[in-house]
Motif scaffolding. Sequence first.
Motif, PDB file in Angstrom:
ATOM      1  N   PHE A   1      79.396  11.539 -15.867  1.00 36.34           N
ATOM      2  CA  PHE A   1      80.056  12.385 -16.841  1.00 36.34           C
ATOM      3  C   PHE A   1      79.231  13.167 -17.925  1.00 36.34           C
ATOM      4  O   PHE A   1      79.744  14.859 -18.225  1.00 36.34           O
ATOM      5  N   ILE A   2      78.850  12.200 -18.398  1.00 40.89           N
ATOM      6  CA  ILE A   2      78.280  13.520 -20.257  1.00 40.89           C
ATOM      7  C   ILE A   2      77.050  14.876 -19.347  1.00 40.89           C
ATOM      8  O   ILE A   2      76.834  15.580 -20.102  1.00 40.89           O
ATOM      9  N   GLY A   3      76.326  14.801 -18.489  1.00 42.08           N
ATOM     10  CA  GLY A   3      75.779  15.165 -18.224  1.00 42.08           C
ATOM     11  C   GLY A   3      76.000  16.779 -17.714  1.00 42.08           C
ATOM     12  O   GLY A   3      75.734  17.905 -17.639  1.00 42.08           O
ATOM     13  N   PHE A   4      77.183  16.629 -16.698  1.00 39.86           N
ATOM     14  CA  PHE A   4      78.386  17.703 -16.259  1.00 39.86           C
ATOM     15  C   PHE A   4      78.249  18.743 -17.291  1.00 39.86           C
ATOM     16  O   PHE A   4      78.284  19.739 -17.208  1.00 39.86           O
ATOM     17  N   SER A   5      78.819  17.610 -17.891  1.00 46.22           N
ATOM     18  CA  SER A   5      79.855  18.238 -19.587  1.00 46.22           C
ATOM     19  C   SER A   5      78.818  19.094 -20.203  1.00 46.22           C
ATOM     20  O   SER A   5      78.781  20.088 -20.337  1.00 46.22           O
TER      21      SER A   5
ATOM     22  N   ALA B   1      85.900  25.446 -19.075  1.00 44.73           N
ATOM     23  CA  ALA B   1      84.551  24.246 -18.792  1.00 44.73           C
ATOM     24  C   ALA B   1      85.435  23.589 -19.131  1.00 44.73           C
ATOM     25  O   ALA B   1      84.721  22.220 -19.251  1.00 44.73           O
ATOM     26  N   TRP B   2      86.731  23.504 -20.680  1.00 46.48           N
ATOM     27  CA  TRP B   2      86.902  22.192 -20.786  1.00 46.48           C
ATOM     28  C   TRP B   2      87.984  21.300 -19.428  1.00 46.48           C
ATOM     29  O   TRP B   2      87.963  20.138 -20.280  1.00 46.48           O
ATOM     30  N   ILE B   3      88.107  21.929 -18.336  1.00 43.83           N
ATOM     31  CA  ILE B   3      89.254  21.020 -17.799  1.00 43.83           C
ATOM     32  C   ILE B   3      88.674  19.315 -17.204  1.00 43.83           C
ATOM     33  O   ILE B   3      88.850  18.390 -17.153  1.00 43.83           O
ATOM     34  N   GLY B   4      87.244  19.515 -17.091  1.00 41.30           N
ATOM     35  CA  GLY B   4      86.493  18.805 -16.228  1.00 41.30           C
ATOM     36  C   GLY B   4      86.141  17.587 -16.853  1.00 41.30           C
ATOM     37  O   GLY B   4      87.147  16.615 -16.872  1.00 41.30           O
TER      38      GLY B   4
ATOM     39  N   GLY C   1      88.211  14.080 -16.697  1.00 39.86           N
ATOM     40  CA  GLY C   1      87.216  12.247 -16.811  1.00 39.86           C
ATOM     41  C   GLY C   1      87.735  11.742 -17.986  1.00 39.86           C
ATOM     42  O   GLY C   1      87.716  10.249 -17.816  1.00 39.86           O
ATOM     43  N   ALA C   2      88.071  12.049 -19.173  1.00 40.75           N
ATOM     44  CA  ALA C   2      87.975  11.383 -19.530  1.00 40.75           C
ATOM     45  C   ALA C   2      89.503  10.531 -20.212  1.00 40.75           C
ATOM     46  O   ALA C   2      90.079   9.401 -20.279  1.00 40.75           O
ATOM     47  N   ALA C   3      90.458  11.473 -19.724  1.00 41.06           N
ATOM     48  CA  ALA C   3      91.753  10.838 -19.704  1.00 41.06           C
ATOM     49  C   ALA C   3      91.702   9.676 -18.249  1.00 41.06           C
ATOM     50  O   ALA C   3      92.532   9.280 -18.633  1.00 41.06           O
ATOM     51  N   VAL C   4      90.877   9.706 -17.493  1.00 39.63           N
ATOM     52  CA  VAL C   4      90.958   9.143 -16.019  1.00 39.63           C
ATOM     53  C   VAL C   4      90.573   7.396 -16.823  1.00 39.63           C
ATOM     54  O   VAL C   4      90.725   6.487 -16.347  1.00 39.63           O
TER      55      VAL C   4
ATOM     56  N   PHE D   1      84.913  19.908  -8.876  1.00 35.53           N
ATOM     57  CA  PHE D   1      83.883  19.713 -10.109  1.00 35.53           C
ATOM     58  C   PHE D   1      84.811  18.229 -10.252  1.00 35.53           C
ATOM     59  O   PHE D   1      84.445  17.554 -11.472  1.00 35.53           O
ATOM     60  N   MET D   2      86.110  18.990 -10.804  1.00 38.73           N
ATOM     61  CA  MET D   2      87.048  18.503 -10.888  1.00 38.73           C
ATOM     62  C   MET D   2      87.029  16.894 -10.436  1.00 38.73           C
ATOM     63  O   MET D   2      87.168  16.096 -11.034  1.00 38.73           O
TER      64      MET D   2
END
Length: 550
Positions: free
Chosen positions: A352-356, A395-398, A402-405, A460-461
């Motif tokens: 999560f954080i790496g891809f972000s 860029a913000w969507i991914g 991840g945070a929402a779920v 990516f999503m």
Amino acid sequence: MSTTANSTAAPNRPHGADIEDWRPEDEAFWEHTGKRIAYRNLWISIPALLCGFAVWGMWGIITVQMLNLGFPFTQAELFTLTAIAGIAGATMRIPASFFIRLAGGRNTIFLTTSMLLAPAIGTGIVLQHPEWPLWAFQLMALWSGVGGGNFASSMSNISGFFPKRLQGTALGLNAGLGNFGVTTMQIVIPVVMTVPLLGVIGGAPEILQKDSGWIFGKIAAGTETWIQNAGFAWVFSLVPLGALCWFGMNNLKPVSPHTGNPIVAFSKITYLYTLAFVPAIFMLWLYLPAPTGLGLLSMWVAIPLDIVLALTVMRLAAFGDMKEGVKKQFAIFRDKHTWSLTALYIVTFGSFIGFSMALPLSMKVIFGVSHVPDANGIMQHTAVNPNAPTVLAYAWIGPFVGAAVRPIGGWISDKVGGSIVTQIITVVMAAASVAVGYVMMQAYGSATPEEYFPLFLGLFMLLFFASGIGNGSTFRTIGVIFDRAQAGPVLGWTSAVAAYGAFVAPVVIGEQIKAGTPQLAFYGFAIFYALCLVLNWWFYLRRDAYVKNP
């Protein structure tokens, strides 16, 4: 003071910042007293953690805008800024995982949230000076790692407030909504850069040399941009949040028996955080190429060296009651489940954080360019793609997904078991990684890479969705396997090691893009996910598993 008082005793009603009696597993105590206090601390913890993620992750967006503004740095040098922020945040998590026991929850969250003001303001200052050397920007990226460290102490703190049956949900809410700091940052920064947020005292604007964007679409080249607001904007939330942490949160004395007065507690935190910068700086000096460093180590040597040095420095430099506290926390390293769950948390939060961190600049480099051969048939990657998607609009969507779920992942795991959920999402992540790698390979060899962008974004999503669910399930498993005294440090430790994903992903993806083989980065990630699939089954799902979960 006792954590095992008879459940038939009249519910205690603690007052003040320090709570002496805390029995969340006692249903009467929980309903009459514990629930109110626990949720108050949780709701204050969430926005504080959100700001920590925002300050830590902001270099992923700042580097894209530096490229658009024509800052005199190469793409490889810009990738080092996100990588430095990533490894600093990971290193800071190692001491932060011990803060709650040593200094108390209220003391820790107040001070570490207030500390974020320094990198926020400092970043705003350096971004007004494109002519300054690269090391000035690298220093601010390093300093922003404090925001990454805050996650370990925040999760360790919240785990002490809730009964085991609510650990997955509570930790999922804290981490999931806290992780929205990445999304919030990716939405807020492009917006605040379009306005003179602080008027005259905020500095002069730069002029965009390339098209940029924000959540609502493209911002044309030639537009005035206040890139320094990427740092300054967080002051408006950090100041009131610091006050809220101080007046609204609590120290649990059964968890943190020897914090001392607030000044003593603050000294412990500051001392250990300062020590953590030493191995991080030393490792980066050995790893980074000239002129910043010596370029002697590969990333795969640098990361273990950084972890070992950070732990060694903490063990040797601790003194007084800190020394005994650190020694007790080191007991987690003798438990095999600490290591298995560390690997599994790398799959989820590390991804999560790496891809972000890596995704915005990767999107810019792959889809913002038309990849065409020259007269000799050699592929070139410099021609601007007139049909490029607006990176900052997507860029913000991914990270949002991840945070929402993540809270959903914790809730589902409370119902069906964390390990079975982890197993399912790991299969999904392995398959999605292979697919992402293939699509990136096709786009990087195309004169019209934008044709591949919808599929790339959709895959990516899926990666972000699966990693978010897995974040919640892994933390739920930790809450089941470890007792209350060990769960907090294990949560902190696993999150510390997984946070190195914020360093690994930008470096690996950046290196493979530079080599012309971006697909190999994701094929490598898929192999790691497959290995962890076997690990999770062996430890927690096979018939004779060490701990059946479920």
